[in-house]
Design an enzyme around this catalytic site. Sequence first.
Site, PDB file in Angstrom:
ATOM      1  N   TYR A  51       0.972  -0.976   0.271  1.00  0.00           N
ATOM      2  CA  TYR A  51      -0.401  -0.103   0.552  1.00  0.00           C
ATOM      3  C   TYR A  51       0.872   1.170   0.053  1.00  0.00           C
ATOM      4  CZ  TYR A  51      -3.722  -3.479   1.450  1.00  0.00           C
ATOM      5  OH  TYR A  51      -4.491  -4.308   1.326  1.00  0.00           O
ATOM      6  N   ALA A 201     -19.207  -4.127   0.207  1.00  0.00           N
ATOM      7  CA  ALA A 201     -19.341  -4.461  -1.720  1.00  0.00           C
ATOM      8  C   ALA A 201     -18.921  -2.529  -2.286  1.00  0.00           C
ATOM      9  CB  ALA A 201     -20.270  -5.156  -2.041  1.00  0.00           C
TER      10      ALA A 201
END
Length: 302
Positions: A51, A201
Amino acid sequence: MKQNRLGSSDLLVSEIGLGCMSLGTDEKQATAIIDEAVELGINFLDTADLYDSGRNEEIVGKAIKNRRSEVIIGTKVGNRRVPGKDGWTWDASKAYILSAVKDSLRRLGTDYIDLYQLHGGTIDDPIGETIEAFEELKQAGLIRHYGISSIRPNVIREYASRSGIVSLMSQYSLLDRRPEETTLPLLADSGISLIARGPLASGILTDNGSTKAERGYLDYSPEELAGVRETLLGLTNEARTLGQTAIRYALSAPSVAVALTGASSVQQLRLNVSAAACRPLNDAELKALRSATKPNTYRDHR
């Protein structure tokens, strides 16, 4: 906040965790989010060496410097950046893992990692030597426990049967029910916990997620998603928002120890954490939610 034991380990993790990938590179803002997360009862912070090219680990490390004993840090390894080249290559070799952990420890400003995770993997990896690397790191005290992050059933089965993993991180939500097919039963039989990432989601499963649904999701078309969202919103009530319902759904499976949510603002963090105060879903609610969505099928078993 409720805490759950992570697999067979001695790690007690908050049922809602903070996925640090979405924190960004503004150190002041990211630190404020982490501080608030800990104050609200979150003790599990998940990052990765990948990241922001390691910057994320550095920010997390600085934020928890004076409260290291209050948090459980999970980070990941396997995606190797090549100096002078864009992107990264996959490297699950023992030599690389033993080397990469030193860089993660330095960036995190700690002398041990609570949960070190393989960040992917294929069935063609040198799995035996990968496991050896994690076991050696554990024996050396550089990591407390290890796990994998994967959506591939064949890889998950290999590590479940051959290694001492205590956790699997995998995408799981009302819109991505693939783990229900084979993974959750396997984890239950093996005493391994699921860290459920993506329970919202990508924001679709929130009250304001209609625009995020316009591109579709997995095998849902935009049109299908619009109908599913409408049905799901109809199943919520004044006591629980869609986002809270989605997080509680991810936590409803016995093998799930953590619902891992990201946050790019303190306000978003608080909305996610509010699900901890909601009662668990009952059988009738779970049945209705499953009827409104569809089970997904794994397409890649490699």
